[in-house]
Design a protein around this motif. Sequence first.
Motif: not given
Length: 191
Positions: A22-44
């Motif tokens: 589940f995590y691997e399947y939705y990881y890209g979606f989740a990271l793109k969602t969070v990255f719109r708010y948190i712009y540091q990759y490691d923190k995101a």
Amino acid sequence: MESLYKLIRDCIARDSKSQRAFYEYYYGFALKTVFRYIYQYDKAADVVNDGFVKIFNSLERFKFKKGDADTERILMGWMKRILINTAIDELRKLQNSPVVVELPEYIWEQTDRCYNADQKILYKELICEIKRLPPSYRKVFNMFVIDGFSHGEIANMLGISEGTSKSALAKAKAQLKRFIENRFAEKSYAV
């Protein structure tokens, strides 16, 4: 669709292999969602992981009807809300403007399967333009335009008034309009 129901049931049962899938399947979606708010990759990435912990802990409360063709879309909307709230909580902790960095290219390659190539490029360009907005405008713009929250919800989540939310959105739209007009002007001269 049956596999999605089974995956959700197995995740609720705390099956680690299913949770990993589940995590691997939705990881890209989740990271793109969070990255719109948190712009540091490691923190995101950390925020995404925190978000998945919250998702797994509350997955049993996710309501879906077996046979509903929209289950994945509804699930992703439900997950998006959790991820955005987790990102906003992190921004409150940081209390400063994040450093802007680019997402690794492989993340963009995992863009949702329902988008065609042009939509993927436009999405990526839009996110790059949004990153140029001041943090207060950026949060409201993301929440209202991209994530579909109402001004009342935004005001409640960010601890601001609805008027402040509306004002920030208007200013964000005006600034994005200028960015876009400038880009088209630059491209017209280049042709």
